[in-house]
Scaffold this motif. Structure first.
Motif, PDB file in Angstrom:
ATOM      1  N   ASP A 128     -36.475  49.164  -4.473  1.00 12.40           N
ATOM      2  CA  ASP A 128     -36.113  47.750  -4.531  1.00 12.40           C
ATOM      3  C   ASP A 128     -36.060  47.309  -5.990  1.00 12.40           C
ATOM      4  OD1 ASP A 128     -35.706  45.047  -4.064  1.00 12.40           O
ATOM      5  OD2 ASP A 128     -37.854  44.660  -3.782  1.00 12.40           O
ATOM      6  N   VAL A 129     -34.918  46.805  -6.413  1.00 11.23           N
ATOM      7  CA  VAL A 129     -34.745  46.438  -7.812  1.00 11.23           C
ATOM      8  C   VAL A 129     -35.736  45.372  -8.256  1.00 11.23           C
ATOM      9  CG1 VAL A 129     -33.010  44.644  -7.397  1.00 11.23           C
ATOM     10  CG2 VAL A 129     -33.006  45.888  -9.570  1.00 11.23           C
ATOM     11  N   GLU A 130     -36.104  44.462  -7.356  1.00 10.97           N
ATOM     12  CA  GLU A 130     -37.044  43.406  -7.733  1.00 10.97           C
ATOM     13  C   GLU A 130     -38.445  43.950  -7.979  1.00 10.97           C
ATOM     14  OE1 GLU A 130     -36.979  40.246  -8.538  1.00 10.97           O
ATOM     15  OE2 GLU A 130     -34.804  40.049  -8.366  1.00 10.97           O
ATOM     16  N   SER A 131     -38.741  45.102  -7.391  1.00 10.42           N
ATOM     17  CA  SER A 131     -40.030  45.751  -7.653  1.00 10.42           C
ATOM     18  C   SER A 131     -39.978  46.574  -8.939  1.00 10.42           C
ATOM     19  CB  SER A 131     -40.418  46.657  -6.480  1.00 10.42           C
ATOM     20  OG  SER A 131     -40.564  45.910  -5.296  1.00 10.42           O
ATOM     21  N   VAL A 132     -38.817  47.144  -9.195  1.00 10.41           N
ATOM     22  CA  VAL A 132     -38.659  48.000 -10.367  1.00 10.41           C
ATOM     23  C   VAL A 132     -38.445  47.177 -11.633  1.00 10.41           C
ATOM     24  CG1 VAL A 132     -37.214  49.786 -11.430  1.00 10.41           C
ATOM     25  CG2 VAL A 132     -37.734  49.899  -8.989  1.00 10.41           C
ATOM     26  N   PRO A 136     -37.621  43.147 -12.008  1.00  9.65           N
ATOM     27  CA  PRO A 136     -37.265  41.831 -11.471  1.00  9.65           C
ATOM     28  C   PRO A 136     -36.234  41.113 -12.338  1.00  9.65           C
ATOM     29  CG  PRO A 136     -39.639  42.161 -11.441  1.00  9.65           C
ATOM     30  CD  PRO A 136     -39.060  43.300 -12.206  1.00  9.65           C
ATOM     31  N   ARG A 137     -35.338  40.385 -11.693  1.00 11.70           N
ATOM     32  CA  ARG A 137     -34.290  39.682 -12.434  1.00 11.70           C
ATOM     33  C   ARG A 137     -34.888  38.701 -13.438  1.00 11.70           C
ATOM     34  NH1 ARG A 137     -28.541  38.731 -12.121  1.00 11.70           N
ATOM     35  NH2 ARG A 137     -28.131  37.665 -14.093  1.00 11.70           N
ATOM     36  N   CYS A 138     -35.985  38.057 -13.082  1.00  8.27           N
ATOM     37  CA  CYS A 138     -36.589  37.104 -14.009  1.00  8.27           C
ATOM     38  C   CYS A 138     -37.071  37.795 -15.273  1.00  8.27           C
ATOM     39  CB  CYS A 138     -37.737  36.355 -13.330  1.00  8.27           C
ATOM     40  SG  CYS A 138     -39.101  37.391 -12.773  1.00  8.27           S
ATOM     41  N   GLU A 139     -37.544  39.045 -15.149  1.00  4.38           N
ATOM     42  CA  GLU A 139     -37.979  39.800 -16.327  1.00  4.38           C
ATOM     43  C   GLU A 139     -36.776  40.199 -17.179  1.00  4.38           C
ATOM     44  OE1 GLU A 139     -40.789  42.943 -15.984  1.00  4.38           O
ATOM     45  OE2 GLU A 139     -41.897  41.960 -14.358  1.00  4.38           O
ATOM     46  N   PHE A 140     -35.703  40.582 -16.520  1.00  2.00           N
ATOM     47  CA  PHE A 140     -34.481  40.918 -17.241  1.00  2.00           C
ATOM     48  C   PHE A 140     -34.026  39.724 -18.074  1.00  2.00           C
ATOM     49  CE2 PHE A 140     -29.801  40.601 -17.180  1.00  2.00           C
ATOM     50  CZ  PHE A 140     -29.464  41.725 -17.922  1.00  2.00           C
ATOM     51  N   GLU A 141     -34.007  38.541 -17.484  1.00  2.00           N
ATOM     52  CA  GLU A 141     -33.553  37.347 -18.190  1.00  2.00           C
ATOM     53  C   GLU A 141     -34.512  36.975 -19.322  1.00  2.00           C
ATOM     54  OE1 GLU A 141     -30.759  35.977 -17.985  1.00  2.00           O
ATOM     55  OE2 GLU A 141     -29.955  36.718 -16.088  1.00  2.00           O
ATOM     56  N   THR A 142     -35.796  37.111 -19.072  1.00  2.00           N
ATOM     57  CA  THR A 142     -36.786  36.812 -20.103  1.00  2.00           C
ATOM     58  C   THR A 142     -36.627  37.747 -21.298  1.00  2.00           C
ATOM     59  OG1 THR A 142     -38.393  35.968 -18.494  1.00  2.00           O
ATOM     60  CG2 THR A 142     -39.257  36.700 -20.617  1.00  2.00           C
ATOM     61  N   GLU A 143     -36.464  39.040 -21.011  1.00  2.00           N
ATOM     62  CA  GLU A 143     -36.300  40.011 -22.088  1.00  2.00           C
ATOM     63  C   GLU A 143     -34.995  39.787 -22.836  1.00  2.00           C
ATOM     64  OE1 GLU A 143     -38.314  42.095 -23.315  1.00  2.00           O
ATOM     65  OE2 GLU A 143     -39.915  42.193 -21.823  1.00  2.00           O
ATOM     66  N   TYR A 144     -33.967  39.391 -22.127  1.00  2.00           N
ATOM     67  CA  TYR A 144     -32.684  39.136 -22.781  1.00  2.00           C
ATOM     68  C   TYR A 144     -32.822  38.013 -23.805  1.00  2.00           C
ATOM     69  CZ  TYR A 144     -27.799  37.881 -23.476  1.00  2.00           C
ATOM     70  OH  TYR A 144     -26.589  37.589 -24.050  1.00  2.00           O
ATOM     71  N   LYS A 145     -33.442  36.933 -23.425  1.00  2.00           N
ATOM     72  CA  LYS A 145     -33.620  35.806 -24.342  1.00  2.00           C
ATOM     73  C   LYS A 145     -34.548  36.186 -25.497  1.00  2.00           C
ATOM     74  CE  LYS A 145     -32.936  32.367 -20.708  1.00  2.00           C
ATOM     75  NZ  LYS A 145     -33.575  31.305 -19.860  1.00  2.00           N
ATOM     76  N   LYS A 146     -35.571  36.947 -25.178  1.00  2.00           N
ATOM     77  CA  LYS A 146     -36.556  37.357 -26.184  1.00  2.00           C
ATOM     78  C   LYS A 146     -35.943  38.256 -27.250  1.00  2.00           C
ATOM     79  CE  LYS A 146     -40.815  40.142 -26.357  1.00  2.00           C
ATOM     80  NZ  LYS A 146     -41.790  40.889 -25.513  1.00  2.00           N
ATOM     81  N   ARG A 147     -34.997  39.105 -26.841  1.00  2.00           N
ATOM     82  CA  ARG A 147     -34.450  40.117 -27.740  1.00  2.00           C
ATOM     83  C   ARG A 147     -33.010  39.827 -28.173  1.00  2.00           C
ATOM     84  NH1 ARG A 147     -37.912  44.702 -27.402  1.00  2.00           N
ATOM     85  NH2 ARG A 147     -39.450  44.469 -25.719  1.00  2.00           N
ATOM     86  N   LEU A 148     -32.506  38.651 -27.813  1.00  2.00           N
ATOM     87  CA  LEU A 148     -31.114  38.316 -28.123  1.00  2.00           C
ATOM     88  C   LEU A 148     -30.820  38.393 -29.617  1.00  2.00           C
ATOM     89  CD1 LEU A 148     -28.355  37.360 -27.121  1.00  2.00           C
ATOM     90  CD2 LEU A 148     -29.222  35.006 -27.202  1.00  2.00           C
TER      91      LEU A 148
END
Length: 407
Positions: free
Chosen positions: A332-336, A338-350
């Motif tokens: 399950d992608v949300e377990s591996v 999570p979309r919220c983590e992807f978005e958080t990391e994107y903003k953090k590392r933009l």
């Protein structure tokens, strides 16, 4: 026929005909391929390939083997990426770069193929890899020459075609997905071989000199107000780079490609339609945040207009592709991831997208016949003559990162 002069152990010898004699260790590898492919009689043609600024750490060659086997006529087309002996780059551990790529093609690619085969993943849903030969040695990567099958690359200065970007993002998601599958299926191997991989970049004084040098070109593209903001931003670049590559506390990590840019993705067309892409060049593999690969890919090969229309959709496509790929393994992608983590990391590392683009764009926009040799030249005084088209690309980058609050 011209009698070849004796060549040393690691150097290529060029004949007056333009053909190349391979150094003995590499010739021995080709001989193994000839034997394994079942040639009874054969001849080989060796040619050098111009990198046109697409590869900075290797000499590129192609070898065509033509002859007869027990089953009839046969031709084997080989691509060789040969280690340079006189590389003087101080911002990379070059020896480790070759070790990493040999690891990928010698071990990991085979394991990834086995994992995908066992999951019965359809061909069109797989992570694509170039066929490698077991004859690969520590100083050379020996692969199938896909140029003979019509594969090429997007030019450095070109804005990525949308279809190319979409297929490349899908492949990236599968590459990251395979890392998490590997971690689940082979935890001990993953812990020993993958989690320990660190970036080979050396963020030292020479790296800072390279940043400062490239700034002399990018600063010319913007107005005085933007230049002031850029200079303030660039004052902490080295620390920002170290943080993005080495400080992954609290971040969901996997094996990252490390050099996922347009030049390192082979593309095949059917007429004007792009039908397939295959990532290559695994010299900068490291264990880190997957968003870094996404950002690394997007910004150098897109312009402001492309990003305004397609960036959000490509982020969605990455995540949807990861979700679909992991389902083949009942994950399950949300377990591996999570979309919220992807978005958080994107903003953090933009901000990394701006840093990398400012560093590499002057070189990407240098004409093919004027690309500098970064393996021999002092990075702090490296001279380039960027195409005037670079100005608009840089202005668009700066404008976007102002809108996003990075500048």
């Amino acid at each position: 026929m011209e009698a070849p002069e004796k060549c040393c152990d690691t150097q290529f010898k060029v004949l007056s005909t333009g053909d190349y004699i391979l150094p003995p260790p590499l010739q021995a590898s080709i001989d193994k391929i000839v034997e394994k492919e079942g040639y009874i009689t054969h001849k080989t043609i060796n040619r050098s390939i111009s990198t046109s600024g697409g590869n900075f750490l290797a000499e590129l060659f192609e070898v065509d083997i033509k002859g007869k086997t027990a089953d009839g006529d046969k031709e084997t087309n080989i691509f060789i990426k040969n280690k340079m002996d006189d590389i003087q780059v101080t911002v990379l551990d070059v020896t480790e770069c070759y070790t990493l790529e040999n690891f990928f093609y010698g071990q990991l690619s085979k394991l990834y193929n086995d994992i995908q085969n066992k999951a019965n993943i359809p061909v069109e849903e797989r992570y694509n890899m170039v066929k490698s030969y077991d004859a690969t040695n520590p100083n050379a990567i020996i692969l199938e020459n896909l140029a003979k099958k019509g594969f090429t690359t997007v030019h450095r200065m070109e804005v990525a075609p949308l279809k190319f970007a979409q297929l490349s993002v899908q492949q990236l998601a599968r590459f990251h997905g395979l890392s998490w599958v590997l971690e689940k299926q082979h935890p001990e191997y993953f812990a020993k071989k993958i989690r320990s991989l660190k970036s080979t970049f050396q963020f030292n004084d020479d790296y800072q000199k390279f940043i400062d040098n490239m700034s002399t070109y990018t600063d010319k593209c913007v107005d005085e107000g933007q230049k002031v903001k850029l200079n303030k931003f660039k004052s902490g670049i080295l620390e920002t780079l170290r943080k993005n590559y080495f400080d992954n506390a609290g971040s969901r990590c996997c094996l990252c490609h490390g050099d996922y840019r347009a030049n390192n993705i082979l593309v095949k067309k059917d007429g004007d339609n792009i039908t397939e892409v295959i990532p290559v060049d695994y010299q900068l593999l490291y264990y880190g945040c997957p968003v870094m690969d996404f950002i690394y890919f997007i910004f150098p090969c897109t312009d402001q207009e492309f990003r305004s229309i397609h960036l959000d959709n490509l982020k969605d496509l990455y995540y949807e592709s990861l979700e679909k790929f992991l389902k083949y393994f009942n994950m399950d992608v949300e377990s591996v991831y999570p979309r919220c983590e992807f978005e958080t990391e994107y903003k953090k590392r933009l901000e990394f997208g701006l840093i990398f683009s400012l560093m590499i764009t002057p070189i990407l926009f240098t004409n093919d016949d004027d690309v500098p040799d970064i393996t021999k030249d002092d990075l702090g005084t490296l001279s380039v003559t960027p195409d005037p088209k670079m100005d608009e690309r840089i202005r668009g980058l700066v404008d976007d990162f102002q809108k996003w609050g990075i500048l």
